[in-house]
Scaffold this motif. Structure first.
Motif, PDB file in Angstrom:
ATOM      1  N   TRP A  69      36.029  41.200  38.635  1.00 48.60           N
ATOM      2  CA  TRP A  69      34.930  41.322  37.881  1.00 48.60           C
ATOM      3  C   TRP A  69      34.739  39.958  37.007  1.00 48.60           C
ATOM      4  O   TRP A  69      36.002  39.429  36.656  1.00 48.60           O
ATOM      5  N   GLY A  70      33.649  39.645  36.684  1.00 51.11           N
ATOM      6  CA  GLY A  70      33.403  38.165  35.814  1.00 51.11           C
ATOM      7  C   GLY A  70      33.892  38.300  34.599  1.00 51.11           C
ATOM      8  O   GLY A  70      33.434  39.313  33.952  1.00 51.11           O
ATOM      9  N   GLY A  71      34.882  37.522  34.029  1.00 50.54           N
ATOM     10  CA  GLY A  71      35.298  37.518  33.031  1.00 50.54           C
ATOM     11  C   GLY A  71      36.858  38.144  32.769  1.00 50.54           C
ATOM     12  O   GLY A  71      37.416  38.110  31.450  1.00 50.54           O
ATOM     13  N   LEU A  72      37.082  38.760  33.753  1.00 52.39           N
ATOM     14  CA  LEU A  72      38.612  39.609  33.705  1.00 52.39           C
ATOM     15  C   LEU A  72      39.642  38.791  34.593  1.00 52.39           C
ATOM     16  O   LEU A  72      39.137  38.098  35.595  1.00 52.39           O
ATOM     17  N   GLY A  73      40.754  39.124  33.990  1.00 48.03           N
ATOM     18  CA  GLY A  73      41.959  38.608  34.795  1.00 48.03           C
ATOM     19  C   GLY A  73      43.050  39.690  34.644  1.00 48.03           C
ATOM     20  O   GLY A  73      42.838  40.943  34.500  1.00 48.03           O
ATOM     21  N   TYR A  74      44.225  39.227  35.031  1.00 50.59           N
ATOM     22  CA  TYR A  74      45.287  40.092  35.169  1.00 50.59           C
ATOM     23  C   TYR A  74      45.857  40.993  34.058  1.00 50.59           C
ATOM     24  O   TYR A  74      46.236  41.875  33.874  1.00 50.59           O
ATOM     25  N   ASP A  75      45.387  40.340  32.686  1.00 48.14           N
ATOM     26  CA  ASP A  75      45.739  40.911  31.620  1.00 48.14           C
ATOM     27  C   ASP A  75      44.778  42.074  31.106  1.00 48.14           C
ATOM     28  O   ASP A  75      44.929  42.653  30.024  1.00 48.14           O
ATOM     29  N   THR A  76      43.681  42.138  31.916  1.00 44.83           N
ATOM     30  CA  THR A  76      42.967  43.431  31.411  1.00 44.83           C
ATOM     31  C   THR A  76      43.242  44.674  32.664  1.00 44.83           C
ATOM     32  O   THR A  76      42.942  44.267  33.953  1.00 44.83           O
ATOM     33  N   LYS A  77      43.810  45.707  32.104  1.00 48.54           N
ATOM     34  CA  LYS A  77      44.241  46.738  33.082  1.00 48.54           C
ATOM     35  C   LYS A  77      43.169  47.286  33.701  1.00 48.54           C
ATOM     36  O   LYS A  77      41.967  47.571  33.202  1.00 48.54           O
TER      37      LYS A  77
END
Length: 248
Positions: A69-77
């Motif tokens: 998802w654009g804008g998301l990385g590992y820190d977003t569950k």
């Protein structure tokens, strides 16, 4: 495309896992592109069990990212990154630094990021196994209905269906607009494409995938023409299919 119908999702996941293991045993340095989400989780658990029992050697495989998802990385569950690292790569003991190549959804230039992963895929000699879930609209990765058949990797505006279904993965409301993804050209060039879907809610899109027109209007239908394409589904997802298909 070979269609394998199982009595339930657990049996379907085991059958798909067995096929993946068979291919990796033939090519221990296989390049793997696995979807995140809920549908493949049992396949991941089966692979972890087999690895822990020394039934498969994964020390030489490479994993490449399907999408994020654009804008998301590992820190977003709920991000693809978080799902795959926590449910698959880390429990399998994969060399995260050298053998996992993943999209950074938080990169400032997502287009350049998509090309970075595409370059790695090409340097590795292409994908050996793409394991893909089928979206409610037939999407593969973030290749939405009507996706460009010539796209190798890029940024895709999210379809309204994908935005709505995607909400279930996240604890908080997120403004999701785009996805970064490997394109249909890259995925369909995989040596083996394994599709998996389950439950009656997928029955209509499975019917369109298997019996409808082969077209990018339903991206999953394109796997019908793949020389080594497989569809693993349970009886619920197969509910609307006619004809005879392999059962297990």
């Amino acid at each position: 495309m070979k269609i394998i119908i199982s009595k339930n999702h657990a049996a379907s996941s085991q059958a798909a896992c067995n096929k993946i293991v068979e291919i990796i045993n033939e090519k221990p340095d296989a390049v793997l592109c696995f979807a995140g989400g809920e549908t493949p989780l049992e396949i991941f658990q089966n692979l972890i069990k087999m690895k822990n029992n020394d039934d498969i050697d994964l020390s030489s495989v490479h994993f490449v990212s399907l999408d994020e998802w654009g804008g998301l990385g590992y820190d977003t569950k709920g991000s693809t990154n978080q799902t795959l690292y926590d449910a698959l790569y880390t429990p399998l003991g994969i060399d995260l630094e050298n053998n996992v190549h993943f999209f950074d959804g938080k990169a400032t230039d997502l287009q350049a990021e998509s090309q970075r992963i595409l370059t790695i895929v090409k340097e590795l000699g292409g994908i050996d196994i793409s394991l893909l879930g089928i979206g409610m609209n037939g999407h593969l990765g973030f290749n939405e209905p009507g996706a460009d058949l010539e796209l190798e990797a890029g940024i895709i505006p999210l379809d309204p269906v994908t935005k709505e279904v995607g909400k279930k993965y996240f604890d908080t409301e997120l403004d999701l607009k785009v996805g970064i993804t490997l394109g249909l050209k890259t995925l369909l060039a995989s040596k083996h494409v394994i599709l998996i879907a389950n439950a009656e809610k997928k029955a209509e899109i499975i019917k369109a995938t298997v019996e409808g027109e082969v077209s990018n209007a339903v991206p999953s239908s394109l796997v019908r023409n793949h020389a080594s394409g497989y569809l693993y589904i349970d009886k619920g997802a197969a509910k609307l299919l006619g004809g005879h298909h392999e059962n297990n």
